[in-house]
Motif scaffolding. Structure first.
Motif, mmCIF file in Angstrom:
data_model
loop_
_atom_site.group_PDB
_atom_site.id
_atom_site.type_symbol
_atom_site.label_atom_id
_atom_site.label_comp_id
_atom_site.label_asym_id
_atom_site.label_seq_id
_atom_site.Cartn_x
_atom_site.Cartn_y
_atom_site.Cartn_z
ATOM 1 N N LEU A 85 40.877 30.562 44.838
ATOM 2 C CA LEU A 85 40.114 29.353 44.540
ATOM 3 C C LEU A 85 40.028 29.108 43.037
ATOM 4 C CD1 LEU A 85 37.148 29.925 47.025
ATOM 5 C CD2 LEU A 85 39.156 28.455 47.358
ATOM 6 N N PRO A 86 39.826 27.862 42.621
ATOM 7 C CA PRO A 86 39.670 27.567 41.190
ATOM 8 C C PRO A 86 38.540 28.353 40.527
ATOM 9 C CG PRO A 86 40.041 25.544 42.390
ATOM 10 C CD PRO A 86 39.862 26.631 43.422
ATOM 11 N N VAL A 87 37.494 28.693 41.272
ATOM 12 C CA VAL A 87 36.373 29.441 40.690
ATOM 13 C C VAL A 87 36.843 30.779 40.099
ATOM 14 C CG1 VAL A 87 35.644 30.614 42.828
ATOM 15 C CG2 VAL A 87 33.958 30.117 41.042
ATOM 16 N N ALA A 88 37.927 31.324 40.626
ATOM 17 C CA ALA A 88 38.447 32.600 40.119
ATOM 18 C C ALA A 88 38.996 32.471 38.700
ATOM 19 C CB ALA A 88 39.536 33.135 41.054
ATOM 20 N N ARG A 89 39.295 31.235 38.280
ATOM 21 C CA ARG A 89 39.820 31.005 36.932
ATOM 22 C C ARG A 89 38.812 30.268 36.046
ATOM 23 N NH1 ARG A 89 43.120 30.102 40.823
ATOM 24 N NH2 ARG A 89 42.998 27.837 40.862
ATOM 25 N N SER A 90 37.582 30.162 36.500
ATOM 26 C CA SER A 90 36.560 29.417 35.781
ATOM 27 C C SER A 90 36.194 30.085 34.458
ATOM 28 C CB SER A 90 35.295 29.294 36.642
ATOM 29 O OG SER A 90 34.261 28.674 35.913
ATOM 30 N N THR A 91 35.933 29.277 33.464
ATOM 31 C CA THR A 91 35.464 29.799 32.176
ATOM 32 C C THR A 91 33.939 29.796 32.096
ATOM 33 O OG1 THR A 91 35.606 27.591 31.186
ATOM 34 C CG2 THR A 91 37.547 29.034 30.964
ATOM 35 N N VAL A 92 33.267 29.188 33.068
ATOM 36 C CA VAL A 92 31.804 29.125 33.056
ATOM 37 C C VAL A 92 31.152 29.936 34.181
ATOM 38 C CG1 VAL A 92 31.688 26.915 31.836
ATOM 39 C CG2 VAL A 92 31.760 26.944 34.334
ATOM 40 N N ILE A 93 31.950 30.336 35.162
ATOM 41 C CA ILE A 93 31.452 31.170 36.257
ATOM 42 C C ILE A 93 32.216 32.486 36.205
ATOM 43 C CG2 ILE A 93 31.227 31.401 38.758
ATOM 44 C CD1 ILE A 93 31.160 28.290 38.857
ATOM 45 N N PRO A 94 31.543 33.570 35.844
ATOM 46 C CA PRO A 94 32.248 34.840 35.652
ATOM 47 C C PRO A 94 32.720 35.476 36.961
ATOM 48 C CG PRO A 94 29.888 35.187 35.471
ATOM 49 C CD PRO A 94 30.104 33.698 35.613
ATOM 50 N N THR A 95 33.825 36.200 36.856
ATOM 51 C CA THR A 95 34.273 37.063 37.938
ATOM 52 C C THR A 95 33.552 38.385 37.728
ATOM 53 O OG1 THR A 95 36.415 35.974 38.074
ATOM 54 C CG2 THR A 95 36.267 38.220 38.952
ATOM 55 N N VAL A 96 32.770 38.787 38.700
ATOM 56 C CA VAL A 96 31.898 39.955 38.557
ATOM 57 C C VAL A 96 32.694 41.255 38.540
ATOM 58 C CG1 VAL A 96 29.989 41.217 39.624
ATOM 59 C CG2 VAL A 96 29.981 38.714 39.604
ATOM 60 N N ASP A 97 33.676 41.373 39.434
ATOM 61 C CA ASP A 97 34.489 42.581 39.527
ATOM 62 C C ASP A 97 35.765 42.230 40.279
ATOM 63 O OD1 ASP A 97 33.792 42.541 42.293
ATOM 64 O OD2 ASP A 97 32.051 43.802 41.915
ATOM 65 N N ASP A 98 36.564 43.223 40.601
ATOM 66 C CA ASP A 98 37.837 42.936 41.266
ATOM 67 C C ASP A 98 37.775 43.079 42.790
ATOM 68 O OD1 ASP A 98 37.650 45.681 41.366
ATOM 69 O OD2 ASP A 98 39.584 46.066 40.400
ATOM 70 N N GLU A 99 36.576 43.129 43.360
ATOM 71 C CA GLU A 99 36.439 43.166 44.818
ATOM 72 C C GLU A 99 37.059 41.894 45.407
ATOM 73 O OE1 GLU A 99 34.692 45.203 47.355
ATOM 74 O OE2 GLU A 99 35.236 46.627 45.790
ATOM 75 N N PRO A 100 37.834 42.000 46.474
ATOM 76 C CA PRO A 100 38.449 40.812 47.075
ATOM 77 C C PRO A 100 37.477 40.031 47.975
ATOM 78 C CG PRO A 100 39.164 42.762 48.255
ATOM 79 C CD PRO A 100 38.310 43.243 47.093
ATOM 80 N N VAL A 101 36.373 39.600 47.373
ATOM 81 C CA VAL A 101 35.348 38.872 48.118
ATOM 82 C C VAL A 101 35.821 37.467 48.475
ATOM 83 C CG1 VAL A 101 33.454 40.172 47.082
ATOM 84 C CG2 VAL A 101 34.198 38.038 46.020
ATOM 85 N N TRP A 102 35.165 36.888 49.437
ATOM 86 C CA TRP A 102 35.369 35.499 49.791
ATOM 87 C C TRP A 102 34.263 34.687 49.144
ATOM 88 C CZ3 TRP A 102 37.734 33.665 54.900
ATOM 89 C CH2 TRP A 102 38.898 34.405 55.207
ATOM 90 N N SER A 103 34.466 33.393 49.049
ATOM 91 C CA SER A 103 33.484 32.518 48.418
ATOM 92 C C SER A 103 33.145 31.336 49.318
ATOM 93 C CB SER A 103 34.039 32.002 47.085
ATOM 94 O OG SER A 103 33.104 31.192 46.434
ATOM 95 N N VAL A 104 31.846 31.103 49.497
ATOM 96 C CA VAL A 104 31.359 29.895 50.160
ATOM 97 C C VAL A 104 31.196 28.868 49.052
ATOM 98 C CG1 VAL A 104 29.519 28.827 51.513
ATOM 99 C CG2 VAL A 104 30.108 31.233 51.899
ATOM 100 N N PHE A 105 31.975 27.798 49.087
ATOM 101 C CA PHE A 105 31.971 26.857 47.967
ATOM 102 C C PHE A 105 31.476 25.465 48.331
ATOM 103 C CE2 PHE A 105 36.158 27.226 49.808
ATOM 104 C CZ PHE A 105 36.504 25.910 50.087
ATOM 105 N N CYS A 106 31.199 25.226 49.591
ATOM 106 C CA CYS A 106 30.691 23.918 49.994
ATOM 107 C C CYS A 106 29.935 24.071 51.302
ATOM 108 C CB CYS A 106 31.842 22.926 50.177
ATOM 109 S SG CYS A 106 31.311 21.275 50.717
ATOM 110 N N VAL A 107 28.725 23.520 51.338
ATOM 111 C CA VAL A 107 27.937 23.481 52.570
ATOM 112 C C VAL A 107 27.452 22.044 52.727
ATOM 113 C CG1 VAL A 107 25.957 24.416 53.808
ATOM 114 C CG2 VAL A 107 27.181 25.861 52.196
#
Length: 191
Positions: A85-107
């Motif tokens: 996802l684009p969030v993985a390359r974000s300059t304002v939202i940090p990547t916490v670690d290298d865990e292959p987590v999933w992301s809920v990005f829209c509800v």
């Protein structure tokens, strides 16, 4: 109310939640703005956006989950591996670690069905889909609105309180702001 959450496998139901309301050529989000890279997002216009989502619905891993009240679709949650996802390359939202987590990005819940707890069902359904596909955890980047009203147009990211009620905890601050509210990285471990 009996809400059931299912993987997003029925394109017509996804279109009800995300597609244009008037013209099939309208350039609406289709929940692609936070799923595909910026260049692809700009290149996909009109009907091509819906066609791209139809491909996602038919893929091995569905693009999210849908909530149903009986047979009526009433909600949507987009969820996918964070790395793609684009969030993985974000300059304002940090990547916490290298865990292959999933992301809920829209509800998203349809008008007329809001205020009934459907978003919690959607988040739990998104977590279940991620777990089913081997995710070690699920992240979200909701607004930390501290109980203040959030503009409905920007509420798609969810709120800190919503994700806390679903067992997520804050793992990082961000420099991202949505609708005037700071956003935080939250995670729920599935280990």
């Amino acid at each position: 109310m009996s809400i059931e959450v299912r993987p997003a496998r029925v394109f017509d139901d996804v279109a009800t939640m995300l597609g244009p309301k008037r013209s099939p050529d309208a350039n609406v989000c289709w929940c692609l703005s936070h799923r595909v890279d910026s260049r692809t997002n700009k290149e996909l216009v009109g009907r091509a956006r819906g066609e791209h989502v139809a491909d996602l619905v038919g893929a091995e891993v569905p693009p999210g989950v849908l909530a149903y009240d009986g047979e009526e679709v009433v909600g949507w949650a987009g969820v996918a591996p964070r790395a793609g996802l684009p969030v993985a390359r974000s300059t304002v939202i940090p990547t916490v670690d290298d865990e292959p987590v999933w992301s809920v990005f829209c509800v998203r819940v349809r008008p007329g069905h809001r205020g009934r707890g459907i978003t919690r069902h959607l988040v739990e359904g998104a977590v279940a889909l991620a777990r089913e596909h081997g995710a070690p955890g699920v992240e979200a980047v909701p607004v930390d609105n501290r109980g203040e009203k959030v503009d409905l147009t920007m509420a798609f990211v969810g709120t800190r309180a919503l994700f806390e009620s679903c067992g997520f905890t804050v793992v990082s601050k961000t420099s991202s702001v949505t609708a005037g509210h700071p956003r935080v990285v939250m995670r729920r471990s599935l280990a």
